[in-house]
Design an enzyme around this catalytic site. Structure first.
Site, PDB file in Angstrom:
ATOM      1  CD  GLU A   1     123.525  60.452  -1.716  1.00 26.03           C
ATOM      2  OE1 GLU A   1     122.565  61.261  -1.626  1.00 26.03           O
ATOM      3  OE2 GLU A   1     124.645  60.759  -2.142  1.00 26.03           O
TER       4      GLU A   1
ATOM      5  CD1 TRP B   1     124.181  67.250 -12.336  1.00 25.39           C
ATOM      6  CD2 TRP B   1     125.436  68.749 -11.251  1.00 25.39           C
ATOM      7  NE1 TRP B   1     123.341  68.062 -11.612  1.00 25.39           N
ATOM      8  CE2 TRP B   1     124.078  68.997 -10.946  1.00 25.39           C
ATOM      9  CE3 TRP B   1     126.412  69.578 -10.693  1.00 25.39           C
ATOM     10  CZ2 TRP B   1     123.685  70.029 -10.094  1.00 25.39           C
ATOM     11  CZ3 TRP B   1     126.020  70.597  -9.835  1.00 25.39           C
ATOM     12  CH2 TRP B   1     124.668  70.817  -9.552  1.00 25.39           C
ATOM     13  CG  ASN B   2     126.245  66.822  -6.652  1.00 25.31           C
ATOM     14  OD1 ASN B   2     126.429  65.674  -7.070  1.00 25.31           O
ATOM     15  ND2 ASN B   2     125.605  67.060  -5.530  1.00 25.31           N
TER      16      ASN B   2
ATOM     17  CD  GLU C   1     117.797  68.039  -3.334  1.00 20.62           C
ATOM     18  OE1 GLU C   1     117.158  67.365  -4.168  1.00 20.62           O
ATOM     19  OE2 GLU C   1     118.842  67.637  -2.808  1.00 20.62           O
TER      20      GLU C   1
ATOM     21  CB  CYS D   1     122.366  65.139  -1.615  1.00 22.89           C
ATOM     22  SG  CYS D   1     122.608  64.685  -3.300  1.00 22.89           S
TER      23      CYS D   1
ATOM     24  N   GLY E   1     121.387  60.407  -7.200  1.00 27.40           N
ATOM     25  CA  GLY E   1     120.657  61.334  -8.065  1.00 27.40           C
ATOM     26  C   GLY E   1     119.310  61.667  -7.454  1.00 27.40           C
ATOM     27  CB  SER E   2     116.370  63.326  -8.860  1.00 28.28           C
ATOM     28  OG  SER E   2     115.909  62.434  -9.853  1.00 28.28           O
TER      29      SER E   2
ATOM     30  CE  LYS F   1     125.241  57.741 -18.728  1.00 27.22           C
ATOM     31  NZ  LYS F   1     125.458  59.142 -18.287  1.00 27.22           N
ATOM     32  N   PRO F   2     129.100  58.209 -15.605  1.00 32.20           N
ATOM     33  CG  PRO F   2     130.833  59.475 -16.530  1.00 32.20           C
ATOM     34  CD  PRO F   2     130.220  58.087 -16.546  1.00 32.20           C
TER      35      PRO F   2
HETATM   36  C1  SIN Z   1     126.169  64.547  -2.267  1.00 31.42           C
HETATM   37  O1  SIN Z   1     125.814  65.697  -2.406  1.00 31.42           O
HETATM   38  O2  SIN Z   1     125.493  63.611  -2.688  1.00 31.42           O
HETATM   39  C2  SIN Z   1     127.464  64.171  -1.599  1.00 31.42           C
HETATM   40  C3  SIN Z   1     127.865  65.049  -0.514  1.00 31.42           C
HETATM   41  C4  SIN Z   1     128.914  64.457   0.395  1.00 31.42           C
HETATM   42  O3  SIN Z   1     129.464  63.376   0.140  1.00 31.42           O
HETATM   43  O4  SIN Z   1     129.185  65.090   1.400  1.00 31.42           O
END
Ligand code: SIN
Length: 474
Positions: A246, A147-148, A377, A280, A224-225, A171-172
């Site tokens: 990722e 979502w971010n 996190e 992330c 995601g996580s 798939k968002p």
């Molecule tokens: C992310 O938070 O996974 C992406 C951040 C970014 O692309 O800089």
């Protein structure tokens, strides 16, 4: 607004139950998407499978022209996409529009990079043989996104996948699927052949569960996580599905005595408070050497106090709401735990309003590794600052995590910087730079932060297989 799924060029889900999408700043419903499940996943897999051969047979130049058209459409629709993104997940509007440009950059870059999937000719050890390595698209790809970054994580995955000749099921996240639905409309407008890109919304467990068990989907690319990533690794075993993951991060940011104070403070702000601390790669723990510690804490908290919190549609706002109640509670828990163990709040430290999910950008000092915030996190606007005496201590603390996504180093001394960075176990390092992400470079983590890289030349390698061809010649 009611958005639908798109499968094989058709709108799907009109009669399904709808998921309401809530603006975290106002608690208002801003749109809805269908709550799809296994049946819709099956239709999308079938469509992407049927479209694969035709798409893979196009030249890289033809595929590039679709991607460039889509890139242009994204840029033309930057305001509208940015507004929907802000409404559905609270990203400050200037950053949302920035994300549209960031997202578009992956399409532009991979449109070109698709023309450079070269393969190899290898010298043979016998006179009657010729040896070559060809590159083939892996096949149908499922892109599961968080979502971010509702747009850029899609384009970072589907840009190289499409350029390489793969077809895609997007798939968002159900927290922010409206940007993806608008993006899908632009994909239709760009004229991609039916089934080449499909959008499925709804239950992650049902949709991704179906994708994982279907052998026609050759690759899953997921952001995601770490917890979900581990589950996907287990699920991928049954049909040996290819994975790019990722996952979570817990970025250290190290400031050495010889750092330029203003550069370090600005870098810490850029890294920590982008997207209200919900990336992330956000700095999660700041280690500052004793000689510059007091000056850093003072200047950093002065600048943090200047950050403007509020309605994310207002262009002067830097910090929007957190994504949901759980996100807000986690942030409060991290601050409470740190303060309970002796940390001091230098600025912020409170919830901002009772209506939206706002929390003040916060600096806490005198933290130590016993505090939850130093190993879990946070995903929020809290900056914990710990004093360290030596470079060796900073390295040891920085690496003392299961994560290995991003790290940041601030020093003006080239030799110290190089030696320090060589010892850091992180996939991305910003050296005097709080915002290193870009389309043309690899993004991804070591250790439990993931498998593989997105972006750059490595990002397209993830969507091709090598096929070695030995040719007998008379
Ligand atoms: C992310 O938070 O996974 C992406 C951040 C970014 O692309 O800089």
């Amino acid at each position: 607004m009611k958005y639908l799924m798109t499968i094989n060029g058709e709108s799907v889900g009109e009669n399904l139950e709808q998921i309401d999408i809530i603006n975290p700043g106002t608690n208002e419903v801003v749109g809805s998407v269908p709550n799809g499940g296994e049946a819709e996943a099956e239709r999308a897999i079938e469509a992407a499978h049927n479209a694969f051969e035709g798409w893979a047979d196009l030249t890289a130049y033809d595929r590039a022209s679709y991607l460039k058209k889509l890139n242009d459409l994204l840029i033309e629709n930057k305001e509208a996409l940015g507004r929907v993104m802000t409404l559905e997940m609270g990203k400050p509007i200037t950053q949302s529009m920035g994300e549209v440009m960031y997202g578009a950059s992956f399409l532009e870059w991979y449109a070109e990079e698709g023309k450079r999937i070269y393969g190899q000719t290898v010298p043979a050890h016998l006179p009657n043989k010729r040896m070559q390595v060809w590159k083939k698209p892996v096949g149908v790809v499922a892109a599961v996104t968080p979502w971010n970054f509702p747009l850029a994580m899609l384009t970072r995955k589907m840009g190289p996948a499409l350029a390489a000749g793969c077809t895609v099921i997007m798939k968002p996240s159900s927290e922010s699927p409206l940007t993806a639905a608008m993006f899908m409309d632009l994909i239709e407008e760009a004229g991609f052949p039916k089934g080449v890109v499909n959008l499925v919304t709804g239950s992650s467990s049902k949709i991704v569960g179906k994708i994982m068990e279907d052998e026609r989907v050759r690759k899953l690319t997921f952001t995601g996580s770490t917890e979900v990533g581990k589950l996907l690794i287990r699920q991928s075993a049954d049909n040996v599905k290819l994975l790019s993951l990722e996952l979570g991060g817990h970025a250290p940011l190290i400031v050495l005595d010889d750092a330029d104070l203003e550069v370090a403070v600005q870098g810490a702000i850029d890294s920590k408070f982008r997207n209200t601390g919900q990336t992330c790669v956000c700095a999660n723990r700041i280690y500052v050497q004793a000689g510059i510690y007091e000056a850093f804490v003072e200047r950093f908290s002065e600048k943090v106090k200047e950050l403007n919190v509020g309605d994310a549609l207002d262009e002067s706002v830097d910090i929007g709401p957190l994504i949901n109640q759980d996100g807000l509670e986690k942030v409060m828990r991290h601050v409470e735990d740190a303060v309970g163990k002796g940390a001091k709040v230098v600025s912020g430290g409170h919830r901002k309003s009772e209506t939206g999910l706002y929390y003040e950008p916060t600096v806490i000092r005198d933290v130590n590794k016993s505090m939850v915030i130093m190993h879990e996190e946070t995903f929020g606007p809290i900056a914990p600052v710990q004093k360290v005496e030596t470079v060796e201590e900073a390295i040891k603390l920085a690496n003392s995590t299961e994560y290995g996504l991003a790290a940041y180093v601030f020093t003006e001394n080239v030799a110290r910087g190089m030696k320090l960075i060589e010892k850091l176990d992180f996939g991305i390092v910003g050296w005097n730079d709080g915002a290193p992400s870009a389309a043309q470079v690899p993004f991804g983590g070591m250790k439990e932060s993931g498998i593989g890289r997105e972006g750059g030349a490595e990002g397209i390698e993830a969507f091709v297989e090598s096929q070695y061809v030995s040719i007998g010649v008379k």
